[in-house]
Design a protein around this motif. Structure first.
Motif, PDB file in Angstrom:
ATOM      1  N   ASP A  99       0.803  -1.224   0.000  1.00 46.67           N
ATOM      2  CA  ASP A  99       0.000   0.000   0.000  1.00 46.67           C
ATOM      3  C   ASP A  99       0.834   1.271   0.000  1.00 46.67           C
ATOM      4  O   ASP A  99       0.281   2.369  -0.041  1.00 46.67           O
ATOM      5  CB  ASP A  99      -0.943   0.002   1.212  1.00 46.67           C
ATOM      6  CG  ASP A  99      -1.893  -1.197   1.210  1.00 46.67           C
ATOM      7  OD1 ASP A  99      -2.150  -1.745   0.122  1.00 46.67           O
ATOM      8  OD2 ASP A  99      -2.358  -1.577   2.300  1.00 46.67           O
ATOM      9  N   SER A 100       2.164   1.164   0.115  1.00 43.10           N
ATOM     10  CA  SER A 100       3.093   2.305   0.109  1.00 43.10           C
ATOM     11  C   SER A 100       2.823   3.305   1.225  1.00 43.10           C
ATOM     12  O   SER A 100       2.970   4.502   1.045  1.00 43.10           O
ATOM     13  CB  SER A 100       3.069   3.017  -1.246  1.00 43.10           C
ATOM     14  OG  SER A 100       3.466   2.147  -2.264  1.00 43.10           O
ATOM     15  N   VAL A 101       2.410   2.816   2.377  1.00 42.45           N
ATOM     16  CA  VAL A 101       2.191   3.674   3.539  1.00 42.45           C
ATOM     17  C   VAL A 101       3.530   3.832   4.262  1.00 42.45           C
ATOM     18  O   VAL A 101       4.316   2.894   4.328  1.00 42.45           O
ATOM     19  CB  VAL A 101       1.119   3.045   4.470  1.00 42.45           C
ATOM     20  CG1 VAL A 101       0.922   3.859   5.725  1.00 42.45           C
ATOM     21  CG2 VAL A 101      -0.202   2.893   3.719  1.00 42.45           C
ATOM     22  N   SER A 102       3.801   5.007   4.793  1.00 43.42           N
ATOM     23  CA  SER A 102       5.067   5.242   5.484  1.00 43.42           C
ATOM     24  C   SER A 102       5.136   4.433   6.777  1.00 43.42           C
ATOM     25  O   SER A 102       4.117   3.972   7.300  1.00 43.42           O
ATOM     26  CB  SER A 102       5.226   6.725   5.816  1.00 43.42           C
ATOM     27  OG  SER A 102       4.314   7.087   6.841  1.00 43.42           O
ATOM     28  N   ILE A 103       6.342   4.297   7.299  1.00 43.58           N
ATOM     29  CA  ILE A 103       6.530   3.590   8.572  1.00 43.58           C
ATOM     30  C   ILE A 103       5.767   4.314   9.676  1.00 43.58           C
ATOM     31  O   ILE A 103       5.090   3.678  10.492  1.00 43.58           O
ATOM     32  CB  ILE A 103       8.036   3.455   8.902  1.00 43.58           C
ATOM     33  CG1 ILE A 103       8.656   2.420   7.961  1.00 43.58           C
ATOM     34  CG2 ILE A 103       8.256   3.075  10.358  1.00 43.58           C
ATOM     35  CD1 ILE A 103      10.142   2.234   8.101  1.00 43.58           C
ATOM     36  N   LYS A 104       5.855   5.625   9.674  1.00 47.48           N
ATOM     37  CA  LYS A 104       5.176   6.423  10.709  1.00 47.48           C
ATOM     38  C   LYS A 104       3.662   6.203  10.666  1.00 47.48           C
ATOM     39  O   LYS A 104       3.030   5.960  11.703  1.00 47.48           O
ATOM     40  CB  LYS A 104       5.508   7.899  10.510  1.00 47.48           C
ATOM     41  CG  LYS A 104       4.953   8.817  11.567  1.00 47.48           C
ATOM     42  CD  LYS A 104       5.401  10.238  11.313  1.00 47.48           C
ATOM     43  CE  LYS A 104       4.996  11.148  12.438  1.00 47.48           C
ATOM     44  NZ  LYS A 104       5.523  12.500  12.238  1.00 47.48           N
ATOM     45  N   ASP A 105       3.092   6.269   9.473  1.00 44.22           N
ATOM     46  CA  ASP A 105       1.644   6.094   9.344  1.00 44.22           C
ATOM     47  C   ASP A 105       1.225   4.644   9.610  1.00 44.22           C
ATOM     48  O   ASP A 105       0.155   4.393  10.163  1.00 44.22           O
ATOM     49  CB  ASP A 105       1.163   6.542   7.960  1.00 44.22           C
ATOM     50  CG  ASP A 105       1.277   8.049   7.778  1.00 44.22           C
ATOM     51  OD1 ASP A 105       1.339   8.774   8.804  1.00 44.22           O
ATOM     52  OD2 ASP A 105       1.309   8.513   6.622  1.00 44.22           O
ATOM     53  N   THR A 106       2.074   3.691   9.226  1.00 42.82           N
ATOM     54  CA  THR A 106       1.795   2.290   9.521  1.00 42.82           C
ATOM     55  C   THR A 106       1.784   2.072  11.030  1.00 42.82           C
ATOM     56  O   THR A 106       0.909   1.376  11.560  1.00 42.82           O
ATOM     57  CB  THR A 106       2.831   1.372   8.846  1.00 42.82           C
ATOM     58  OG1 THR A 106       2.731   1.548   7.429  1.00 42.82           O
ATOM     59  CG2 THR A 106       2.602  -0.086   9.194  1.00 42.82           C
ATOM     60  N   ALA A 107       2.749   2.668  11.718  1.00 45.05           N
ATOM     61  CA  ALA A 107       2.810   2.545  13.179  1.00 45.05           C
ATOM     62  C   ALA A 107       1.536   3.093  13.813  1.00 45.05           C
ATOM     63  O   ALA A 107       0.946   2.462  14.702  1.00 45.05           O
ATOM     64  CB  ALA A 107       4.038   3.278  13.722  1.00 45.05           C
ATOM     65  N   ARG A 108       1.104   4.225  13.348  1.00 43.46           N
ATOM     66  CA  ARG A 108      -0.116   4.839  13.889  1.00 43.46           C
ATOM     67  C   ARG A 108      -1.328   3.952  13.591  1.00 43.46           C
ATOM     68  O   ARG A 108      -2.147   3.681  14.467  1.00 43.46           O
ATOM     69  CB  ARG A 108      -0.314   6.230  13.281  1.00 43.46           C
ATOM     70  CG  ARG A 108      -1.402   7.037  13.948  1.00 43.46           C
ATOM     71  CD  ARG A 108      -1.552   8.457  13.402  1.00 43.46           C
ATOM     72  NE  ARG A 108      -0.283   9.176  13.312  1.00 43.46           N
ATOM     73  CZ  ARG A 108       0.271   9.605  12.165  1.00 43.46           C
ATOM     74  NH1 ARG A 108      -0.343   9.422  11.016  1.00 43.46           N
ATOM     75  NH2 ARG A 108       1.417  10.245  12.166  1.00 43.46           N
ATOM     76  N   LYS A 109      -1.423   3.469  12.347  1.00 41.91           N
ATOM     77  CA  LYS A 109      -2.561   2.655  11.920  1.00 41.91           C
ATOM     78  C   LYS A 109      -2.652   1.341  12.699  1.00 41.91           C
ATOM     79  O   LYS A 109      -3.746   0.899  13.042  1.00 41.91           O
ATOM     80  CB  LYS A 109      -2.442   2.374  10.410  1.00 41.91           C
ATOM     81  CG  LYS A 109      -3.552   1.514   9.843  1.00 41.91           C
ATOM     82  CD  LYS A 109      -3.464   1.420   8.337  1.00 41.91           C
ATOM     83  CE  LYS A 109      -2.481   0.346   7.934  1.00 41.91           C
ATOM     84  NZ  LYS A 109      -2.443   0.102   6.487  1.00 41.91           N
ATOM     85  N   LEU A 110      -1.485   0.741  12.995  1.00 40.25           N
ATOM     86  CA  LEU A 110      -1.467  -0.564  13.661  1.00 40.25           C
ATOM     87  C   LEU A 110      -1.228  -0.450  15.169  1.00 40.25           C
ATOM     88  O   LEU A 110      -1.037  -1.471  15.835  1.00 40.25           O
ATOM     89  CB  LEU A 110      -0.407  -1.467  13.028  1.00 40.25           C
ATOM     90  CG  LEU A 110      -0.607  -1.783  11.540  1.00 40.25           C
ATOM     91  CD1 LEU A 110       0.563  -2.596  11.003  1.00 40.25           C
ATOM     92  CD2 LEU A 110      -1.923  -2.505  11.306  1.00 40.25           C
ATOM     93  N   SER A 111      -1.206   0.775  15.680  1.00 36.34           N
ATOM     94  CA  SER A 111      -0.968   1.024  17.117  1.00 36.34           C
ATOM     95  C   SER A 111       0.331   0.373  17.586  1.00 36.34           C
ATOM     96  O   SER A 111       0.370  -0.354  18.575  1.00 36.34           O
ATOM     97  CB  SER A 111      -2.147   0.519  17.958  1.00 36.34           C
ATOM     98  OG  SER A 111      -3.333   1.172  17.588  1.00 36.34           O
TER      99      SER A 111
END
Length: 181
Positions: free
Chosen positions: A145-157
């Protein structure tokens, strides 16, 4: 006739084996190519080229610090250009710009190797599904999905560090599974 990538690969192998002269030759050979690629990337992003030398120095520092991670059985140029692309993106982001940088900005005219046969998508999916859930979710988010590490961290808590660890472990496990096929 030996190509530039073959020469760079041989120089990097020698450098990693402790040959300081080969390492200096490699850095002298790649610097002009990196400089030209950084300038092209800045121009394409509508930015002044005054930052090109800083980007080149960032790339060379990253190569120095990460050279132990380069696989000596693989060509050197793709590894180098991936670092270069990431450093250019980092520099553009620091300026507040979010852009896509094509790796071709750095590759110039390096002939590509014959593409190796790839696994069918269904088989890759099967291998992905065999990974632990967290690793699968992180790989899906970042690699697919090309989501950044920062946004992935937020999305997955998760913490960003935990995302990086899960990404690394997931990629390593996936690579091991695909090599054994």
């Amino acid at each position: 006739m030996r190509g530039r990538d073959d020469e760079w690969t041989d120089l990097m192998r020698s450098a990693n084996a402790g040959d300081g002269v080969a390492y200096r030759r490699l850095l002298m050979a790649v610097a002009p190519v990196l400089r030209a690629g950084a300038r092209r990337g800045l121009v394409r992003a509508g930015q002044p080229v005054d930052q090109a030398e800083d980007i080149v120095q960032d790339i060379l520092l990253a190569v120095h610090l990460k050279r132990h991670t380069w696989d000596p059985s693989a060509p050197f140029a793709p590894w180098l250009f991936a670092i270069a692309r990431n450093k250019l993106i980092d520099a553009l982001r620091r300026r507040g710009r979010r852009v896509f940088v094509n790796i071709d900005d750095f590759a110039e005219t390096i002939p590509s190797e014959q593409a190796q046969e790839t696994l069918p998508a269904g088989e890759v999916t099967r291998h992905l599904e065999a990974l632990p859930q967290r690793q699968r979710e992180v790989l899906q988010s970042i690699a697919v999905d090309s989501v950044s590490i920062k946004d992935t961290a937020r999305k997955l808590s998760m913490s960003e560090g935990a995302v990086r660890v899960a990404l690394h472990r997931g990629l390593s496990a996936l690579a091991a599974k695909m090599r054994s096929v």
